[in-house]
Design a protein around this motif. Sequence first.
Motif, PDB file in Angstrom:
ATOM      1  N   LEU A   1       0.347  11.190  -5.732  1.00  0.00           N
ATOM      2  CA  LEU A   1       0.616   9.784  -6.044  1.00  0.00           C
ATOM      3  C   LEU A   1       1.676   9.642  -7.114  1.00  0.00           C
ATOM      4  O   LEU A   1       1.983  10.578  -7.855  1.00  0.00           O
ATOM      5  N   TYR A   2       2.213   8.423  -7.165  1.00  0.00           N
ATOM      6  CA  TYR A   2       3.265   8.092  -8.122  1.00  0.00           C
ATOM      7  C   TYR A   2       3.141   6.616  -8.484  1.00  0.00           C
ATOM      8  O   TYR A   2       2.904   5.775  -7.611  1.00  0.00           O
ATOM      9  N   ALA A   3       3.290   6.296  -9.761  1.00  0.00           N
ATOM     10  CA  ALA A   3       3.192   4.919 -10.251  1.00  0.00           C
ATOM     11  C   ALA A   3       4.559   4.419 -10.699  1.00  0.00           C
ATOM     12  O   ALA A   3       5.319   5.160 -11.323  1.00  0.00           O
TER      13      ALA A   3
ATOM     14  N   VAL B   1      10.424  -1.361  -7.095  1.00  0.00           N
ATOM     15  CA  VAL B   1      11.032  -0.051  -6.875  1.00  0.00           C
ATOM     16  C   VAL B   1      10.350   0.655  -5.704  1.00  0.00           C
ATOM     17  O   VAL B   1      11.011   1.219  -4.820  1.00  0.00           O
ATOM     18  N   LEU B   2       9.026   0.614  -5.676  1.00  0.00           N
ATOM     19  CA  LEU B   2       8.283   1.272  -4.599  1.00  0.00           C
ATOM     20  C   LEU B   2       8.620   0.646  -3.247  1.00  0.00           C
ATOM     21  O   LEU B   2       8.829   1.370  -2.256  1.00  0.00           O
ATOM     22  N   GLN B   3       8.672  -0.686  -3.182  1.00  0.00           N
ATOM     23  CA  GLN B   3       9.035  -1.373  -1.934  1.00  0.00           C
ATOM     24  C   GLN B   3      10.405  -0.912  -1.445  1.00  0.00           C
ATOM     25  O   GLN B   3      10.597  -0.592  -0.267  1.00  0.00           O
ATOM     26  N   TYR B   4      11.362  -0.904  -2.371  1.00  0.00           N
ATOM     27  CA  TYR B   4      12.745  -0.605  -2.012  1.00  0.00           C
ATOM     28  C   TYR B   4      12.894   0.831  -1.512  1.00  0.00           C
ATOM     29  O   TYR B   4      13.518   1.081  -0.469  1.00  0.00           O
ATOM     30  N   VAL B   5      12.329   1.789  -2.241  1.00  0.00           N
ATOM     31  CA  VAL B   5      12.487   3.200  -1.868  1.00  0.00           C
ATOM     32  C   VAL B   5      11.783   3.485  -0.538  1.00  0.00           C
ATOM     33  O   VAL B   5      12.304   4.219   0.307  1.00  0.00           O
ATOM     34  N   LEU B   6      10.618   2.869  -0.343  1.00  0.00           N
ATOM     35  CA  LEU B   6       9.897   3.037   0.920  1.00  0.00           C
ATOM     36  C   LEU B   6      10.766   2.596   2.096  1.00  0.00           C
ATOM     37  O   LEU B   6      10.845   3.286   3.127  1.00  0.00           O
ATOM     38  N   ASN B   7      11.448   1.470   1.935  1.00  0.00           N
ATOM     39  CA  ASN B   7      12.329   0.971   2.996  1.00  0.00           C
ATOM     40  C   ASN B   7      13.571   1.834   3.160  1.00  0.00           C
ATOM     41  O   ASN B   7      13.974   2.161   4.286  1.00  0.00           O
TER      42      ASN B   7
ATOM     43  N   ALA C   1       2.406  -0.554  -9.320  1.00  0.00           N
ATOM     44  CA  ALA C   1       1.605  -0.155  -8.167  1.00  0.00           C
ATOM     45  C   ALA C   1       1.747   1.357  -8.018  1.00  0.00           C
ATOM     46  O   ALA C   1       2.480   2.013  -8.770  1.00  0.00           O
ATOM     47  N   PHE C   2       1.044   1.907  -7.048  1.00  0.00           N
ATOM     48  CA  PHE C   2       1.113   3.336  -6.752  1.00  0.00           C
ATOM     49  C   PHE C   2       1.599   3.531  -5.330  1.00  0.00           C
ATOM     50  O   PHE C   2       1.448   2.643  -4.479  1.00  0.00           O
ATOM     51  N   VAL C   3       2.151   4.701  -5.060  1.00  0.00           N
ATOM     52  CA  VAL C   3       2.444   5.077  -3.678  1.00  0.00           C
ATOM     53  C   VAL C   3       1.680   6.359  -3.371  1.00  0.00           C
ATOM     54  O   VAL C   3       1.593   7.266  -4.207  1.00  0.00           O
ATOM     55  N   VAL C   4       1.066   6.380  -2.179  1.00  0.00           N
ATOM     56  CA  VAL C   4       0.276   7.532  -1.713  1.00  0.00           C
ATOM     57  C   VAL C   4       0.594   7.761  -0.242  1.00  0.00           C
ATOM     58  O   VAL C   4       1.285   6.965   0.391  1.00  0.00           O
ATOM     59  N   ARG C   5       0.047   8.833   0.324  1.00  0.00           N
ATOM     60  CA  ARG C   5       0.204   9.045   1.771  1.00  0.00           C
ATOM     61  C   ARG C   5      -0.564   7.978   2.551  1.00  0.00           C
ATOM     62  O   ARG C   5      -1.579   7.460   2.081  1.00  0.00           O
ATOM     63  N   LYS C   6      -0.086   7.694   3.731  1.00  0.00           N
ATOM     64  CA  LYS C   6      -0.638   6.604   4.537  1.00  0.00           C
ATOM     65  C   LYS C   6      -2.132   6.808   4.815  1.00  0.00           C
ATOM     66  O   LYS C   6      -2.904   5.855   4.841  1.00  0.00           O
TER      67      LYS C   6
ATOM     68  N   ARG D   1       2.222   4.594   1.776  1.00  0.00           N
ATOM     69  CA  ARG D   1       1.870   3.186   1.586  1.00  0.00           C
ATOM     70  C   ARG D   1       1.733   2.892   0.098  1.00  0.00           C
ATOM     71  O   ARG D   1       1.515   3.795  -0.722  1.00  0.00           O
ATOM     72  N   ILE D   2       1.871   1.610  -0.241  1.00  0.00           N
ATOM     73  CA  ILE D   2       1.760   1.160  -1.621  1.00  0.00           C
ATOM     74  C   ILE D   2       0.332   0.696  -1.888  1.00  0.00           C
ATOM     75  O   ILE D   2      -0.253  -0.020  -1.063  1.00  0.00           O
TER      76      ILE D   2
END
Length: 250
Positions: free
Chosen positions: A171-173, A178-184, A97-102, A193-194
């Motif tokens: 953005l980052y893929a 991993v994305l869920q964990y780091v976001l938390n 998945a990707f993470v970007v600004r909300k 957001r993912i």
Amino acid sequence: MSNVGHTTTLKVCYDQWPPMTIFSTKDAPERGVVIDMVEQIYASKGYTLEYYEVPLARGLDMVADGLCDMLPEYLYSKNPDNGFVYANEATFSYATAFVVRKNDSWRYQGIQSLNGKRLATGPGWDYSSISVGYQHYIDDQKNANFVEVIAGYDDVVDRIFLMIKDNRVDLYADNDLVLQYVLNQLNLNDDLRIVRPGFENKLVEMPIFSRKISADKRQDLINIWNEGRLAMKGEKEQTLLNKYKVSLGK
């Protein structure tokens, strides 16, 4: 060194990739989903585990040199290095998945959707198994101004998240877990957001075992892993994921 203690001690090299593999501290002794899994599988067969927390490149060298018996997660390749042998059962096959600004409405709709976006990665990170097109995009010199390579030892992903928040990259893929964990962990759910779905292929990670171990011993270790990993699918697997507050079903 490579022949000492193989009977009862399993020497495990691993790199930092929370929540799958985590460098433990006195205040935070958890080692991650995958290391918990390795511990359960081999301890049940009478092994004592000895851990070496090292960068991935160093871990691969240590396995090849026989200083470590195994490394529990390495990108699967049909043409592996001569220094190790893959197990048959994957550690995990991860959705990306990707993470970007909300407030960013961006969606991944193929490589062309990356145009104009500033993306972050780490030095030498290889995405070719999940998206050949993405790897080509990163490697293409004409995109160099839009690709930020973040060097470091164990906190690269954390720093990338903060750079996205600060509008330094877009953005980052990565592996969805991993994305869920780091976001938390960074408490950034209000800022980032993912974005799903990610790339077309899953990220298949496999344990590797040293060729410096005798063939019989190595096959025993591989068999223990294969049987143990199969037995952990389902409820046991989910219990480990729950401990780190992540879910494959996200």
